[in-house]
Scaffold this active site. Sequence first.
Site, PDB file in Angstrom:
ATOM      1  N   LYS A 265      -5.165  -2.927  -0.713  1.00  0.00           N
ATOM      2  CA  LYS A 265      -5.303  -2.916  -2.167  1.00  0.00           C
ATOM      3  C   LYS A 265      -4.060  -3.462  -2.858  1.00  0.00           C
ATOM      4  O   LYS A 265      -4.113  -3.863  -3.999  1.00  0.00           O
ATOM      5  CB  LYS A 265      -5.527  -1.465  -2.635  1.00  0.00           C
ATOM      6  CG  LYS A 265      -6.961  -1.018  -2.500  1.00  0.00           C
ATOM      7  CD  LYS A 265      -7.120   0.405  -2.987  1.00  0.00           C
ATOM      8  CE  LYS A 265      -7.012   1.362  -1.818  1.00  0.00           C
ATOM      9  NZ  LYS A 265      -7.195   2.755  -2.105  1.00  0.00           N
ATOM     10  N   ARG A 266      -2.940  -3.428  -2.153  1.00  0.00           N
ATOM     11  CA  ARG A 266      -1.693  -3.871  -2.767  1.00  0.00           C
ATOM     12  C   ARG A 266      -1.525  -5.391  -2.732  1.00  0.00           C
ATOM     13  O   ARG A 266      -0.660  -5.941  -3.383  1.00  0.00           O
ATOM     14  CB  ARG A 266      -0.503  -3.198  -2.073  1.00  0.00           C
ATOM     15  CG  ARG A 266      -0.351  -1.735  -2.453  1.00  0.00           C
ATOM     16  CD  ARG A 266       0.761  -1.084  -1.672  1.00  0.00           C
ATOM     17  NE  ARG A 266       0.520  -1.167  -0.234  1.00  0.00           N
ATOM     18  CZ  ARG A 266      -0.283  -0.337   0.432  1.00  0.00           C
ATOM     19  NH1 ARG A 266      -0.912   0.625  -0.207  1.00  0.00           N
ATOM     20  NH2 ARG A 266      -0.470  -0.467   1.726  1.00  0.00           N
TER      21      ARG A 266
END
Length: 523
Positions: A265-266
């Site tokens: 997600k980063r």
Amino acid sequence: MIHPTPRLRFAPSPTGPLHLGGARTAMYNWALARSLGGTFVLRIEDTDRARSTDESLAIILEGLAWLGIDWDEGPDYDTGARKNGGGDHGPYFQMQRLDRYREAAERLLASGHAYRCYCSAERIEAVREQQKAEKSAFLGYDGHCRDLSDAQRAAFEAEGVVPNIRFRMPADEAVVVHDLIRGQVEVNTRQLDDWVMVRPDGVPLYNFACVIDDVDMKITHVVRGEEHFLNGIKQRLVFQALGHECPEYAHIPLILNQKGGKLSKRDPGVMSVLEYRDQGYPEEAVFNYIALLGWGFSGERDVFTRDEMVQAFKVENVGKAGAKFDLEKLLWMCGDYLRRMTPEQCLERARPWLEKSLPDGAFDVHAAWLRNAVACYQERVALFGEFAERIGWLLTDPTPDEAAQKNLQKHADAKTWLRGYADVLEALPLPASYPAARGAADTEVLLPIQKDAVEAQSAHATPQAVERATRAFAEQHGIKFGHFVHPVRAALTGTDKGPGLFDVVFLLGKQACVRRLRAAAGG
Ligand code: GLU
């Protein structure tokens, strides 16, 4: 193997939003089901009661529907265009199927494929610690309760210990599997422990519930992430133990980031499916891009429709190597879809974002003008959500940014030019006025009040007419056109970017142009 009635499924756990990986798994199962003329089932694996929520479920269903991935059986979801759900092989929520798991577990206990394990959590933890300390090649349950006598079992029961039910793995068996993507793979059961099928509270664990559901739902093919490859071996043994044929498995590789690591997600541009929607990514482009994360349409083309994908999709053509997520390519693809639309289509799809940035009702009143504004940006943006922001300078008189300031000061005569040019535009048959509408936040929003008025005059007031008059002015005064446009653009837009200058003038209309030019010239 050819199945007369192919049935595929997507089996999300409603413990969070739908991400790219899940969407891709759903899509490949869906495309295979559709290409084989089969059935696509949506099953909800909600046995993790602490983390499963109705909200996540709703988000997953909405995300699938947004991408146009429709399902024939499963939870009900009406998109207006299609009623998804229903079916005769339910319930489609695992927590509504506990009696099915209980019944199957009893059968496996009776046949000796499963056994009751009375070990405490503390003992299991101690075994794990010891294995770690000894750097044991085998990690997992040590089979302590595998062969308890009836008397030992009775003693535990008398103490009130409620057991886990474990699957009895063959001790040393080579399982040969044919995976539709990975080909033939052999795994020895030595490396797999006797895993828990059903917890003391009667709730099954994934590997067991999944098999019972796949049997009941008559699933013929399973496409899922490669993290489930070893689960596939465990599941295959349960199918065998129950006397059922195992579906065909296709384990698809991970999605990777630009550095070749597991996508997270980063990583830039990685969002949940509905976040792409909310930022105005065109759904056709997101669908198209996700399809390409591991699969290719053809050597020459990577832009295709849903129908074309269904026609061409073969799970055997999914690559063995992980596909890299590339935000730039996704954005390029979004822009490509946008450019293929008519300005009218673009305007309609950008409507939610535009409506938010305009006073109530202004969108409909000014649709013709907005269409022109959108047309000027269609080549330059990738997302529907970008138009509203890009046209901000048209709606309120801007304060020149740094680049615009520089362009206003670069030439000593610039102010004289701006004044002269204001007079030229004043005399042109441009759409006369875009009077101010009062915005919700009481800011002035400059818009044409009647679209009819704009249309009636547009025969004279085209960007071409503006160009002729502008060039004539510059020539008359001996100003190099390249020098002339910079301060003019700066005065009109407050930046050094934007559509062509003549489009700018045409869109702004006479009043705003004259006002902005004179203001920049100091009156
Ligand atoms: N609920 C599992 C998951 O989300 C399903 C895996 C499968 O398709 O068997 O990973």
